[in-house]
Design an enzyme around this catalytic site. Structure first.
Site, PDB file in Angstrom:
ATOM      1  CG  HIS A 206       6.115   0.657  -1.053  1.00  0.00           C
ATOM      2  ND1 HIS A 206       6.153   0.855   0.299  1.00  0.00           N
ATOM      3  CD2 HIS A 206       5.170   1.504  -1.518  1.00  0.00           C
ATOM      4  CE1 HIS A 206       5.293   1.786   0.637  1.00  0.00           C
ATOM      5  NE2 HIS A 206       4.665   2.193  -0.440  1.00  0.00           N
TER       6      HIS A 206
HETATM    7  P1  TYD Z   1       3.006   5.629  -3.504  1.00  0.00           P
HETATM    8  O1  TYD Z   1       4.249   5.312  -2.725  1.00  0.00           O
HETATM    9  O2  TYD Z   1       2.757   4.852  -4.744  1.00  0.00           O
HETATM   10  O3  TYD Z   1       1.740   5.516  -2.561  1.00  0.00           O
HETATM   11  P2  TYD Z   1       1.223   4.254  -1.712  1.00  0.00           P
HETATM   12  O4  TYD Z   1       2.374   3.332  -1.551  1.00  0.00           O
HETATM   13  O5  TYD Z   1       0.853   4.827  -0.424  1.00  0.00           O
HETATM   14  O6  TYD Z   1       0.106   3.657  -2.443  1.00  0.00           O
HETATM   15  O7  TYD Z   1       3.033   7.178  -3.819  1.00  0.00           O
HETATM   16  C1  TYD Z   1       2.258   7.758  -4.830  1.00  0.00           C
HETATM   17  C2  TYD Z   1       3.008   8.957  -5.393  1.00  0.00           C
HETATM   18  O8  TYD Z   1       3.144   9.970  -4.403  1.00  0.00           O
HETATM   19  C3  TYD Z   1       4.405   8.620  -5.866  1.00  0.00           C
HETATM   20  O9  TYD Z   1       4.637   9.367  -7.060  1.00  0.00           O
HETATM   21  C4  TYD Z   1       5.315   9.141  -4.782  1.00  0.00           C
HETATM   22  C5  TYD Z   1       4.519  10.301  -4.212  1.00  0.00           C
HETATM   23  N1  TYD Z   1       4.746  10.530  -2.774  1.00  0.00           N
HETATM   24  C6  TYD Z   1       5.389  11.696  -2.367  1.00  0.00           C
HETATM   25  O10 TYD Z   1       5.813  12.543  -3.182  1.00  0.00           O
HETATM   26  N2  TYD Z   1       5.550  11.909  -1.028  1.00  0.00           N
HETATM   27  C7  TYD Z   1       5.111  11.017  -0.091  1.00  0.00           C
HETATM   28  O11 TYD Z   1       5.278  11.245   1.129  1.00  0.00           O
HETATM   29  C8  TYD Z   1       4.457   9.814  -0.533  1.00  0.00           C
HETATM   30  C9  TYD Z   1       3.971   8.792   0.447  1.00  0.00           C
HETATM   31  C10 TYD Z   1       4.302   9.618  -1.887  1.00  0.00           C
END
Ligand code: TYD
Length: 138
Positions: A53
């Site tokens: 992302h």
């Molecule tokens: P995600 O963005 O997919 O993690 P990464 O990109 O680091 O692999 O996030 C996983 C889940 O956690 C998603 O449901 C969003 C949630 N999340 C939060 O609630 N707060 C946060 O600060 C982050 C980074 C993720």
């Protein structure tokens, strides 16, 4: 300067002695923003690709405080850089509006992330084609 050039490795000061290591990371000084949020990622298998992302608002610093991983950064205009996170006293600064993939996690990887914002899911761009369209519009 484009976003790929703005991304950079950071080196933090270490205070090691015979009791072990201590690494110091001061918000606004060692990293170029005030930290609003931290989260950490561990238990990801080596074949997992996380991230995938871009963020419209957030800047990040990523530090593998244990183990190793890789971070691929893309600007959506054909430029990309791969960083290896393999030392607890180094990090990578990522500006807003870069596409990022985190992968190659070692079994013992603990990837600490410092963020410039509180979490807001609306500022995430999770579709790569949409990201490319946005950066090439501007
Ligand atoms: P995600 O963005 O997919 O993690 P990464 O990109 O680091 O692999 O996030 C996983 C889940 O956690 C998603 O449901 C969003 C949630 N999340 C939060 O609630 N707060 C946060 O600060 C982050 C980074 C993720």
């Amino acid at each position: 300067m484009n976003v790929i050039e703005m991304a950079k490795m950071l080196e933090f000061s270490q205070k090691g002695d015979d009791r072990g290591h201590l690494v110091i990371v001061e918000g606004g000084q060692d990293i170029p923003f005030d930290v609003k949020r931290i989260f950490y990622i561990y238990g990801s298998d080596p074949d997992v690709v996380r991230g995938q992302h871009a963020n419209r608002e957030s800047e990040f610093v990523l530090i593998n405080v244990a183990g190793t991983s890789k971070v691929k950064v893309k600007d959506g205009k054909g430029n990309e850089t791969v960083y290896s996170l393999n030392r607890p006293h180094t990090g990578i600064y990522l500006p807003k509006m870069v596409w990022k993939d985190m992968y190659n996690f070692s079994d013992d990887s603990v990837l600490l992330v410092l963020a410039s914002t509180h979490y807001n899911g609306d500022e995430y761009i999770r579709d790569y084609d949409e990201f490319v369209r946005i950066v090439n519009e501007n």
